[in-house]
Design a protein around this motif. Structure first.
Motif, mmCIF file in Angstrom:
data_model
loop_
_atom_site.group_PDB
_atom_site.id
_atom_site.type_symbol
_atom_site.label_atom_id
_atom_site.label_comp_id
_atom_site.label_asym_id
_atom_site.label_seq_id
_atom_site.Cartn_x
_atom_site.Cartn_y
_atom_site.Cartn_z
ATOM 1 N N LEU A 218 18.591 13.198 -10.473
ATOM 2 C CA LEU A 218 17.571 12.770 -11.430
ATOM 3 C C LEU A 218 17.486 13.748 -12.594
ATOM 4 O O LEU A 218 17.855 14.918 -12.475
ATOM 5 N N ASP A 219 16.972 13.261 -13.727
ATOM 6 C CA ASP A 219 16.809 14.151 -14.867
ATOM 7 C C ASP A 219 15.607 15.064 -14.645
ATOM 8 O O ASP A 219 14.818 14.885 -13.721
ATOM 9 N N VAL A 220 15.448 16.048 -15.525
ATOM 10 C CA VAL A 220 14.480 17.117 -15.295
ATOM 11 C C VAL A 220 13.053 16.586 -15.213
ATOM 12 O O VAL A 220 12.274 16.990 -14.333
ATOM 13 N N SER A 221 12.687 15.691 -16.119
ATOM 14 C CA SER A 221 11.307 15.199 -16.123
ATOM 15 C C SER A 221 10.998 14.405 -14.862
ATOM 16 O O SER A 221 9.906 14.522 -14.281
ATOM 17 N N VAL A 222 11.953 13.593 -14.417
ATOM 18 C CA VAL A 222 11.748 12.806 -13.195
ATOM 19 C C VAL A 222 11.735 13.729 -11.978
ATOM 20 O O VAL A 222 10.983 13.496 -11.023
ATOM 21 N N GLN A 223 12.557 14.776 -11.998
ATOM 22 C CA GLN A 223 12.528 15.753 -10.909
ATOM 23 C C GLN A 223 11.125 16.320 -10.728
ATOM 24 O O GLN A 223 10.607 16.398 -9.615
ATOM 25 N N ALA A 224 10.514 16.741 -11.830
ATOM 26 C CA ALA A 224 9.180 17.332 -11.761
ATOM 27 C C ALA A 224 8.170 16.336 -11.195
ATOM 28 O O ALA A 224 7.334 16.686 -10.349
ATOM 29 N N GLN A 225 8.241 15.074 -11.621
ATOM 30 C CA GLN A 225 7.314 14.065 -11.117
ATOM 31 C C GLN A 225 7.493 13.851 -9.620
ATOM 32 O O GLN A 225 6.505 13.741 -8.877
ATOM 33 N N LEU A 226 8.739 13.810 -9.179
ATOM 34 C CA LEU A 226 8.996 13.549 -7.775
ATOM 35 C C LEU A 226 8.571 14.731 -6.904
ATOM 36 O O LEU A 226 8.008 14.556 -5.818
ATOM 37 N N ALA B 52 4.640 17.118 -3.059
ATOM 38 C CA ALA B 52 3.599 18.110 -2.775
ATOM 39 C C ALA B 52 2.246 17.435 -2.551
ATOM 40 O O ALA B 52 1.481 17.819 -1.649
ATOM 41 N N LYS B 53 1.951 16.425 -3.345
ATOM 42 C CA LYS B 53 0.680 15.711 -3.197
ATOM 43 C C LYS B 53 0.608 15.000 -1.851
ATOM 44 O O LYS B 53 -0.409 15.055 -1.144
ATOM 45 N N GLY C 217 -1.240 15.860 5.338
ATOM 46 C CA GLY C 217 -1.185 16.956 6.286
ATOM 47 C C GLY C 217 0.153 17.105 6.972
ATOM 48 O O GLY C 217 0.212 17.513 8.136
ATOM 49 N N MET C 218 1.230 16.774 6.293
ATOM 50 C CA MET C 218 2.556 16.867 6.888
ATOM 51 C C MET C 218 3.129 18.267 6.720
ATOM 52 O O MET C 218 2.718 19.042 5.858
ATOM 53 N N GLU D 280 0.830 -1.198 0.000
ATOM 54 C CA GLU D 280 0.000 0.000 0.000
ATOM 55 C C GLU D 280 0.869 1.254 0.000
ATOM 56 O O GLU D 280 0.568 2.243 -0.692
ATOM 57 N N LEU D 281 1.967 1.240 0.758
ATOM 58 C CA LEU D 281 2.889 2.377 0.767
ATOM 59 C C LEU D 281 3.535 2.567 -0.604
ATOM 60 O O LEU D 281 3.707 3.690 -1.074
ATOM 61 N N LEU D 282 3.913 1.470 -1.244
ATOM 62 C CA LEU D 282 4.524 1.569 -2.565
ATOM 63 C C LEU D 282 3.532 2.123 -3.585
ATOM 64 O O LEU D 282 3.912 2.899 -4.473
ATOM 65 N N ARG D 283 2.270 1.738 -3.459
ATOM 66 C CA ARG D 283 1.260 2.309 -4.353
ATOM 67 C C ARG D 283 1.042 3.786 -4.042
ATOM 68 O O ARG D 283 0.832 4.599 -4.953
ATOM 69 N N LEU D 284 1.119 4.149 -2.756
ATOM 70 C CA LEU D 284 0.900 5.534 -2.361
ATOM 71 C C LEU D 284 1.936 6.465 -2.989
ATOM 72 O O LEU D 284 1.613 7.601 -3.353
ATOM 73 N N VAL D 285 3.178 5.984 -3.139
ATOM 74 C CA VAL D 285 4.224 6.836 -3.711
ATOM 75 C C VAL D 285 4.298 6.707 -5.230
ATOM 76 O O VAL D 285 5.257 7.189 -5.848
ATOM 77 N N GLY D 286 3.308 6.043 -5.830
ATOM 78 C CA GLY D 286 3.212 6.036 -7.279
ATOM 79 C C GLY D 286 4.011 4.978 -7.995
ATOM 80 O O GLY D 286 4.278 5.119 -9.193
ATOM 81 N N LEU D 287 4.379 3.902 -7.309
ATOM 82 C CA LEU D 287 5.093 2.814 -7.970
ATOM 83 C C LEU D 287 4.082 1.820 -8.542
ATOM 84 O O LEU D 287 3.283 1.245 -7.796
ATOM 85 N N PRO D 288 4.095 1.612 -9.847
ATOM 86 C CA PRO D 288 3.121 0.693 -10.459
ATOM 87 C C PRO D 288 3.444 -0.748 -10.097
ATOM 88 O O PRO D 288 4.603 -1.113 -9.883
ATOM 89 N N ASP D 289 2.402 -1.575 -10.037
ATOM 90 C CA ASP D 289 2.547 -3.001 -9.741
ATOM 91 C C ASP D 289 3.386 -3.186 -8.484
ATOM 92 O O ASP D 289 4.491 -3.742 -8.513
ATOM 93 N N ALA D 290 2.844 -2.717 -7.356
ATOM 94 C CA ALA D 290 3.593 -2.709 -6.103
ATOM 95 C C ALA D 290 4.069 -4.095 -5.700
ATOM 96 O O ALA D 290 5.169 -4.251 -5.156
ATOM 97 N N ALA D 291 3.266 -5.133 -5.951
ATOM 98 C CA ALA D 291 3.659 -6.490 -5.574
ATOM 99 C C ALA D 291 4.914 -6.921 -6.312
ATOM 100 O O ALA D 291 5.803 -7.571 -5.742
ATOM 101 N N SER D 292 5.009 -6.555 -7.595
ATOM 102 C CA SER D 292 6.202 -6.895 -8.368
ATOM 103 C C SER D 292 7.415 -6.082 -7.924
ATOM 104 O O SER D 292 8.517 -6.622 -7.777
ATOM 105 N N VAL D 293 7.205 -4.794 -7.694
ATOM 106 C CA VAL D 293 8.312 -3.935 -7.261
ATOM 107 C C VAL D 293 8.874 -4.407 -5.927
ATOM 108 O O VAL D 293 10.088 -4.358 -5.686
ATOM 109 N N ALA D 294 8.013 -4.892 -5.042
ATOM 110 C CA ALA D 294 8.466 -5.341 -3.718
ATOM 111 C C ALA D 294 9.453 -6.494 -3.807
ATOM 112 O O ALA D 294 10.278 -6.678 -2.906
ATOM 113 N N HIS D 295 9.404 -7.261 -4.890
ATOM 114 C CA HIS D 295 10.305 -8.404 -5.043
ATOM 115 C C HIS D 295 11.558 -8.062 -5.847
ATOM 116 O O HIS D 295 12.378 -8.947 -6.101
#
Length: 616
Positions: A472-480, A485-486, A492-493, A421-436
């Motif tokens: 990171l490159d410029v496009s990835v900087q903007a996404q991060l 911010a989101k 509420g941090m 759920e945390l991995l999905r919250l930070v925008g990582l697709p297919d969190a179950a796969s990324v976890a492995h």
């Protein structure tokens, strides 16, 4: 040489050790006779079908005595090495991590013990306590531990400033936990290499002491004892002395060769295990519903033994807002951001006040008290995710440990659900796969997202991001930045972002603090500081930012000189040596932050702010 060939050679040189260890363990089963049974009728019988290595002067079977001798010699060596390795590694690791007077005292003791002749120490102990297996193990252990302590201390001292340890301290790990779980293992690696060479030394020493009559007492079979018993019969019964002599020589040479092979294979950086199994005894305080100041810092100063690097810094950050520290490398921005949380070198001295949520004073907390804060109420995202993440552990294992640390996990399946759920919250697709997957299988941006997921596991009130987009490159900087911010808005941090790029912070910051030479030289709302800069240093940083539509070939405006110096290096304005507006007054008077007429929240530390408009 390929890895397969290297492994084959390593096994080959270790074969004598392996053979003697196995035969020693199996000696009671495979020995053809009782090694202590006398048969005077078969005294000094040469090798034959009945006695493959002949018999000694008492008619005892030499092969049986050789096998049982391997059992005793290698058992004594194993006991000595186990004691020496454990004691030396623990003492050296603890001294190397703690440093200070403890390290100095331990180092002097190690030097003294190493300088003593080992055989003389053994002779003195055995002479005082008498021969025997227990006394021999004690005598050899008293001086054998010191080299292991020296190796472990040197290994850990080089890791003291590692980002791994910063991460562990942030997540609230105690000193005992860091030493026992995260430093002892990598310190043991070179110690084990040395132990492989030490096997032969211990075996030879045991044989020597037995040869002198101070080791294993008869009638027990021991190689050194067999040598002394066979010495009078060298000319008439060669089979008495040669087999134990060859066995001792084979073990010594094999251990030395094995040590060389292992040392050659170990010449690569060791990796600290990352795990955050820290337990917290107090519940996390509830966050007030109304917006307010999460962190208020007043008169923060940071000093090291040779100089002060931050002086009289004050700032605050509110819930749902972002404060950005901006400045060149070495300006003190990261130190000002991390100092309240105890994430600096242990030699630093932090003074001033830092109130978290208006109730908790962070400056001066003990390590136990700080473990109630770091990793739960405060999360940190470090600059280099490659150094922060352990390449030998999966992304899921990293986040699992962070989840368990906060008490949000449970059984393994429940913990993994929270991790995904945390991995999905930070925008990582297919969190179950990324976890492995392992860190090297992810891009830099994905690794930073995984690091953010770990920082969010404790549902922090404040998130500190130390140059999170610099690699990171410029496009990835903007996404991060959009992700940060989101998350700030949704959770509420409060957030602190450290960066050298005003263009980066303009995308996310509500308030900007420009730092130079350990002091804040301009601060205020981001729109005011970036849109209407007052201090010459702030304008210099903005001039260095590329602008869309600039004619190709246009040279950027740069500031003369280089950044440097601390807050106490100059009696006047720290920026004066590089400022085009500086005069004698600037060199002798240190300007204080003062409100500007346009907006009281916008403050600048310049003696001639109105001159800037004339100069442009």
């Amino acid at each position: 040489m390929t890895g397969g060939h290297a492994r084959v050679r390593t096994v080959a040189v270790a074969l004598p050790l392996i053979a003697f260890a196995v035969t020693g363990l199996l000696a009671p089963l495979i020995a053809p006779a009782d090694p202590t049974a006398n048969d005077l009728a078969a005294s000094l019988a040469p090798p034959s079908a009945d006695h493959l290595l002949g018999t000694d002067q008492l008619g005892r079977d030499q092969l049986s005595r050789l096998l049982h001798g391997a059992r005793i010699s290698l058992a004594v060596a194993a006991a000595v090495l186990a004691i020496s390795l454990v004691v030396g590694a623990v003492v050296g690791t603890t001294a190397g991590y703690l440093g200070g007077w403890i390290d100095r005292v331990v180092s002097r003791v190690i030097d003294v013990v190493v300088s003593l002749p080992g055989m003389l120490v053994a002779l003195a102990v055995i002479g005082a306590r008498g021969p025997g297996v227990d006394n021999m193990v004690l005598a050899l252990s008293l001086w054998s531990w010191a080299p292991y302590a020296r190796i472990a201390r040197a290994r850990v001292a080089g890791m003291r400033a590692s980002p791994h340890l910063d991460a562990l301290r942030l997540l609230g790990a105690s000193r005992t936990r860091i030493v026992g779980r995260h430093l002892l293992a990598p310190a043991l690696a070179p110690c084990l290499v040395f132990a492989s060479t030490d096997v032969g030394t211990v075996v030879l020493t045991v044989a020597t002491l037995s040869f002198l009559g101070l080791g294993i007492a008869p009638p027990q079979a021991e190689w050194g004892q067999m040598l002394i018993e066979g010495r009078p019969f060298l000319a008439s019964a060669w089979w008495l002395a040669y087999p134990p002599g060859v066995a001792i020589t084979a073990v010594v040479f094999a251990s030395n060769l094995l040590g060389e092979r292992l040392a050659a294979g170990a010449e690569r950086p060791s990796i600290l295990r990352l795990a955050w199994p820290v337990q917290f005894s107090q519940p996390k305080p509830a966050i007030p519903a109304e917006p307010g100041v999460v962190l208020r810092v007043r008169d923060l100063s940071v000093s090291y033994p040779d100089r002060r690097v931050v002086a009289d810094v004050s700032y605050e950050v509110r819930r749902g807002q972002t404060l950005a520290f901006v400045g060149e490398t070495g300006s003190g921005k990261t130190t000002a951001a991390l100092a309240p949380f105890g994430l600096l070198d242990p030699s630093s001295v932090v003074t001033g006040s830092a109130l978290l949520n208006s109730t908790c004073e962070l400056v001066g907390l003990t390590p136990a008290q700080r473990r109630q804060i770091n990793g739960r109420r405060v999360g940190v995202v470090f600059q280099d995710s490659g150094a922060f993440l352990n390449p030998l552990r999966t992304i899921g294992a990293h986040v699992d440990e962070a989840v368990r640390n906060t008490g949000h996990g449970g059984r393994r399946a429940a913990t993994r659900r929270v991790t995904e759920e945390l991995l999905r919250l930070v925008g990582l697709p297919d969190a179950a796969s990324v976890a492995h997957r392992f860190p090297h299988e992810l891009s830099g941006g994905m690794r930073q997202r995984a690091q953010i997921a770990m920082a969010l596991a404790g549902e922090p009130e404040l998130l500190v991001a130390d140059e999170p987009t610099s690699a990171l490159d410029v496009s990835v900087q903007a996404q991060l930045l959009d992700l940060l911010a989101k998350l700030r808005d949704e959770l509420g941090m409060a957030m602190i972002v450290v960066s050298h790029d005003l263009a980066v912070v303009s995308r996310i910051a509500d308030t900007v603090a420009v730092v130079y030479a350990g002091r804040i030289v301009e601060t205020g709302p981001a729109a005011a500081v970036i849109g209407h800069p007052d201090h010459p240093y702030t304008r210099g940083l903005l001039d260095a930012v590329p602008r869309p539509g600039t004619v190709p070939g246009t040279r950027f405006r740069t500031m003369p000189g280089i950044a440097g110096g601390g807050p106490d290096d100059l009696s006047g304005c720290g920026f004066a040596p590089r400022c085009p507006l500086a005069d004698q007054r600037c060199a002798h008077h240190a300007p204080a932050l003062r409100p500007l007429p346009v907006a009281a929240a916008h403050r600048s530390a310049c003696l001639y702010p109105q001159s800037l408009d004339d100069a442009c």
